[in-house]
Design a protein around this motif. Structure first.
Motif, PDB file in Angstrom:
ATOM      1  N   GLU A   1      45.455  41.399  33.419  1.00 56.10           N
ATOM      2  CA  GLU A   1      44.257  40.602  33.167  1.00 56.10           C
ATOM      3  C   GLU A   1      44.297  39.331  34.003  1.00 56.10           C
ATOM      4  OE1 GLU A   1      43.583  41.647  28.471  1.00 56.10           O
ATOM      5  OE2 GLU A   1      45.239  40.322  29.039  1.00 56.10           O
ATOM      6  N   VAL A   2      43.105  38.806  34.342  1.00 57.12           N
ATOM      7  CA  VAL A   2      43.012  37.657  35.239  1.00 57.12           C
ATOM      8  C   VAL A   2      42.204  36.549  34.566  1.00 57.12           C
ATOM      9  CG1 VAL A   2      42.231  36.844  37.505  1.00 57.12           C
ATOM     10  CG2 VAL A   2      43.128  39.170  37.256  1.00 57.12           C
TER      11      VAL A   2
ATOM     12  N   ASN B   1      39.677  24.144  45.326  1.00 58.22           N
ATOM     13  CA  ASN B   1      39.617  23.506  44.009  1.00 58.22           C
ATOM     14  C   ASN B   1      39.506  24.520  42.874  1.00 58.22           C
ATOM     15  OD1 ASN B   1      39.642  20.762  45.049  1.00 58.22           O
ATOM     16  ND2 ASN B   1      37.551  21.136  45.737  1.00 58.22           N
ATOM     17  N   VAL B   2      40.023  25.731  43.074  1.00 57.11           N
ATOM     18  CA  VAL B   2      39.990  26.754  42.028  1.00 57.11           C
ATOM     19  C   VAL B   2      41.395  27.276  41.768  1.00 57.11           C
ATOM     20  CG1 VAL B   2      37.627  27.448  42.570  1.00 57.11           C
ATOM     21  CG2 VAL B   2      39.543  28.635  43.663  1.00 57.11           C
ATOM     22  N   SER B   3      41.550  27.912  40.603  1.00 57.71           N
ATOM     23  CA  SER B   3      42.858  28.424  40.180  1.00 57.71           C
ATOM     24  C   SER B   3      42.673  29.751  39.460  1.00 57.71           C
ATOM     25  CB  SER B   3      43.547  27.434  39.230  1.00 57.71           C
ATOM     26  OG  SER B   3      43.715  26.175  39.834  1.00 57.71           O
ATOM     27  N   PHE B   4      43.653  30.645  39.635  1.00 56.77           N
ATOM     28  CA  PHE B   4      43.632  31.939  38.966  1.00 56.77           C
ATOM     29  C   PHE B   4      45.038  32.295  38.516  1.00 56.77           C
ATOM     30  CE2 PHE B   4      40.249  31.946  42.137  1.00 56.77           C
ATOM     31  CZ  PHE B   4      39.137  32.235  41.343  1.00 56.77           C
ATOM     32  N   ALA B   5      45.116  33.116  37.471  1.00 58.27           N
ATOM     33  CA  ALA B   5      46.413  33.573  36.959  1.00 58.27           C
ATOM     34  C   ALA B   5      46.290  35.030  36.538  1.00 58.27           C
ATOM     35  CB  ALA B   5      46.859  32.717  35.778  1.00 58.27           C
ATOM     36  N   LEU B   6      47.336  35.800  36.801  1.00 59.55           N
ATOM     37  CA  LEU B   6      47.408  37.225  36.476  1.00 59.55           C
ATOM     38  C   LEU B   6      48.537  37.451  35.494  1.00 59.55           C
ATOM     39  CD1 LEU B   6      46.886  40.323  37.031  1.00 59.55           C
ATOM     40  CD2 LEU B   6      48.493  40.068  38.966  1.00 59.55           C
ATOM     41  N   ASN B   7      48.261  38.165  34.390  1.00 60.68           N
ATOM     42  CA  ASN B   7      49.339  38.436  33.437  1.00 60.68           C
ATOM     43  C   ASN B   7      49.896  39.844  33.614  1.00 60.68           C
ATOM     44  OD1 ASN B   7      47.600  40.208  32.127  1.00 60.68           O
ATOM     45  ND2 ASN B   7      47.416  38.999  30.254  1.00 60.68           N
ATOM     46  N   ALA B   8      50.960  40.130  32.889  1.00 55.32           N
ATOM     47  CA  ALA B   8      51.671  41.401  33.046  1.00 55.32           C
ATOM     48  C   ALA B   8      50.809  42.595  32.652  1.00 55.32           C
ATOM     49  CB  ALA B   8      52.952  41.378  32.217  1.00 55.32           C
TER      50      ALA B   8
ATOM     51  N   GLY C   1      35.575  41.264  34.263  1.00 56.28           N
ATOM     52  CA  GLY C   1      35.375  42.453  35.084  1.00 56.28           C
ATOM     53  C   GLY C   1      36.619  42.969  35.772  1.00 56.28           C
ATOM     54  N   LEU C   2      37.773  42.358  35.498  1.00 55.48           N
ATOM     55  CA  LEU C   2      39.019  42.776  36.150  1.00 55.48           C
ATOM     56  C   LEU C   2      40.006  43.311  35.120  1.00 55.48           C
ATOM     57  CD1 LEU C   2      39.494  39.812  38.666  1.00 55.48           C
ATOM     58  CD2 LEU C   2      38.537  42.081  39.139  1.00 55.48           C
ATOM     59  N   HIS C   3      40.506  44.520  35.362  1.00 52.60           N
ATOM     60  CA  HIS C   3      41.475  45.159  34.466  1.00 52.60           C
ATOM     61  C   HIS C   3      42.521  45.896  35.304  1.00 52.60           C
ATOM     62  CE1 HIS C   3      38.566  44.452  31.216  1.00 52.60           C
ATOM     63  NE2 HIS C   3      37.647  44.941  32.031  1.00 52.60           N
ATOM     64  N   ASN C   4      43.712  46.046  34.757  1.00 51.55           N
ATOM     65  CA  ASN C   4      44.785  46.802  35.413  1.00 51.55           C
ATOM     66  C   ASN C   4      45.046  46.299  36.836  1.00 51.55           C
ATOM     67  OD1 ASN C   4      45.157  48.595  33.178  1.00 51.55           O
ATOM     68  ND2 ASN C   4      43.298  49.676  33.823  1.00 51.55           N
ATOM     69  N   VAL C   5      45.126  44.975  36.961  1.00 55.38           N
ATOM     70  CA  VAL C   5      45.330  44.335  38.262  1.00 55.38           C
ATOM     71  C   VAL C   5      46.826  44.147  38.512  1.00 55.38           C
ATOM     72  CG1 VAL C   5      44.881  42.242  39.605  1.00 55.38           C
ATOM     73  CG2 VAL C   5      43.097  43.178  38.099  1.00 55.38           C
TER      74      VAL C   5
ATOM     75  N   GLN D   1      51.704  36.013  38.170  1.00 52.83           N
ATOM     76  CA  GLN D   1      51.288  35.510  39.481  1.00 52.83           C
ATOM     77  C   GLN D   1      50.189  34.470  39.305  1.00 52.83           C
ATOM     78  OE1 GLN D   1      49.236  38.214  42.141  1.00 52.83           O
ATOM     79  NE2 GLN D   1      49.028  36.621  43.699  1.00 52.83           N
ATOM     80  N   VAL D   2      50.207  33.436  40.140  1.00 51.22           N
ATOM     81  CA  VAL D   2      49.122  32.463  40.210  1.00 51.22           C
ATOM     82  C   VAL D   2      48.587  32.436  41.633  1.00 51.22           C
ATOM     83  CG1 VAL D   2      49.843  31.003  38.290  1.00 51.22           C
ATOM     84  CG2 VAL D   2      50.793  30.585  40.577  1.00 51.22           C
ATOM     85  N   ALA D   3      47.300  32.088  41.775  1.00 50.15           N
ATOM     86  CA  ALA D   3      46.678  31.974  43.089  1.00 50.15           C
ATOM     87  C   ALA D   3      45.726  30.793  43.052  1.00 50.15           C
ATOM     88  CB  ALA D   3      45.933  33.259  43.452  1.00 50.15           C
TER      89      ALA D   3
END
Length: 493
Positions: free
Chosen positions: A104-105, A94-101, A135-139, A88-90
């Motif tokens: 992790e972010v 002017n910012v960007s984020f990505a989440l992996n399987a 600070g983000l895990h198991n998302v 997933q991407v969000a």
């Protein structure tokens, strides 16, 4: 024995057939092309996560939000290094984020990216790439309003994150994390103004303020918790823009909510909805018949939802915090429409200002330049303009052995003695000069020709028509528009 052998052979054939033909009956190959699984747009940039786990970014890039390691606007999608298994991407503003399987972010862009000032090749335009949010895990799901973000954990709880100044260094930004209490069983979340709306697994929607209006700051752990229920059941999806949130009821009816409306209310003319997303003051709707609709809800009382032209057999839909959206058709093609400032659409369609002319167009495929089979990398943007490839001078020419130089013309009496830029390209025994007048003038080995050649300007850089120049210089070029590979030199034979 023969009967038993025949039964076994029949079962093997059936298993093989099931392995290569999905339930829809369409054959797929082991090397099927990647398709978009998550797309998101900011103010003027876009991100896409693909089924092979890769991510592409494009558009306005002043803060490094594209993720290519520069702050150069990118008009063609570029694959982002350092990211894998992204689901997933969000994007927002002017910012960007990505989440992996793995849950992790990563984040990059304004306040989430770093400046690199000592890069010898790009001393003033180098930016750091994606950085992990430690600070983000198991998302399982992420959303952002363009500054802060909320992560839904795999256990159904949620954590708010936001940028803040380091208490020991007020020039240094850090990311803070705050678990949000009082709500569990969360499936997804949106941010609408100062509020977070949580869609739970049972179809209910609950609301919690993430901003302390009395103190004028974002929520702290010590702030009192007040959770309101906006819908007891029956909601299957949400989207938001500014202070407005939109809810999709299980029966296909779209609802609108904000603090003025108090409770979610039905939107006239928007039923039979399969999915909804938002842009700036816009609601995008995918109906169950595969058509795409748009509602500019703050453009006056007479403005009604209208169908986006050319959008048929649509299967998925994504939005932005800008004035554009993205969709996927049944073939798996990624499409864009709307106002693509700074190349945020990557469709080559430019900015659209008249709703009557809004139509979808395919998002360009990332380009990979190969010289004799070897990849040629460069920082600047490329372009596809009127179906032609355009590149800056600091791109493939040096690798090809083409000498590029820029001088000024003699004073031109036809233009008040103005001096025009003159670009030269020398390769083998051929020297090409392009005088950047209006229209441009082309000289081959000192002789003016009547052939037209057009220069363009993208991201404050002059762009040159690569196919035309390769033809004039005798350099082989082949462009595979499906894969994006541009083969130059011997690899093009």
């Amino acid at each position: 024995m023969n009967t038993r052998k025949g039964i076994i052979q029949f079962l093997i054939m059936m298993l093989l057939a099931a392995a290569i033909v999905p339930s829809g009956g369409r054959e797929v190959s082991a090397a099927a092309a990647a398709h978009p699984v998550s797309v998101s747009g900011g103010y003027a940039h876009g991100l896409a996560a693909w089924s092979d786990g890769t991510v592409t970014g494009w558009g306005y890039n002043k803060y490094g939000q594209v993720g290519d390691g520069t702050n150069i606007d990118q008009f063609i999608p570029k694959r982002i290094a350092g990211l894998a298994d992204i689901v997933q991407v969000a994007a927002g503003n002017n910012v960007s984020f990505a989440l992996n399987a793995a849950g992790e972010v990563w984040g990059w862009g304004q306040t989430y990216g770093s400046y690199i000032s000592d890069d010898p090749a790009l001393p003033y335009q180098k930016r750091g790439g994606p950085a992990k949010l430690v600070g983000l895990h198991n998302v399982s799901f992420i959303t952002t309003d363009g500054s802060a973000g909320i992560a839904v954990m795999k256990n159904g709880t949620a954590t708010l994150w936001y940028p803040s100044y380091d208490e020991n260094d007020n020039m240094r930004m850090k990311v803070r994390y705050l678990p949000l209490p009082g709500i569990t069983g969360i499936r997804s979340v949106v941010i609408a103004g100062n509020d977070a709306l949580f869609l739970k697994g049972d179809g209910s929607v609950q609301q919690l303020s993430i901003y302390n209006s009395i103190m004028g700051r974002i929520r702290w752990a010590s702030d009192p918790v007040t959770v309101n229920t906006l819908a007891a059941s029956g909601i299957k999806q949400m989207a938001s823009s500014g202070d407005n949130a939109f809810l999709l009821r299980a029966d296909g009816q779209a609802l609108r909510w904000n603090k003025t409306l108090k409770a979610p209310s039905e939107i006239a003319g928007l039923s039979s909805v399969y999915k909804l997303q938002t842009g700036y003051n816009k609601l995008y709707v995918l109906k169950t018949n595969g058509t795409l609709w748009q509602w500019n809800y703050n453009s006056g009382p007479l403005n009604q939802p209208f169908q986006v032209k050319g959008a048929e057999r649509i299967t998925d839909l994504w939005g932005s915090t800008g004035s554009f959206g993205f969709a996927q058709d049944k073939k798996g093609t990624l499409l864009g429409w709307g106002e693509g400032f700074y190349g945020g659409l990557a469709t080559g369609s430019g900015t659209v200002t008249n709703d009557d002319t809004i139509a979808v167009a395919p998002v360009q495929t990332p380009l990979a330049f190969l010289l004799n089979g070897e990849t040629v990398d460069f920082y600047g943007t490329t372009g596809v303009i009127n179906g032609k490839l355009y590149v800056p001078y600091s791109s493939v020419f040096k690798a090809l052995g083409v000498k590029v130089n820029m001088t000024q013309s003699n004073p031109d009496p036809k233009f008040n003695n103005y001096r025009f830029r003159v670009w030269s390209f020398a390769y083998g025994g051929t020297v090409i000069h392009i005088k950047a007048s209006d229209p441009e003038q082309l000289f081959i080995n000192g002789k003016k020709t009547e052939r037209t050649i057009s220069l363009k300007a993208l991201s404050d850089a002059t762009q040159f028509p690569l196919q035309d120049l390769c033809e004039l210089l005798g350099i082989s070029l082949k462009w595979n528009k499906v894969s994006g590979e541009v083969s130059l030199g011997d690899s093009g034979e």
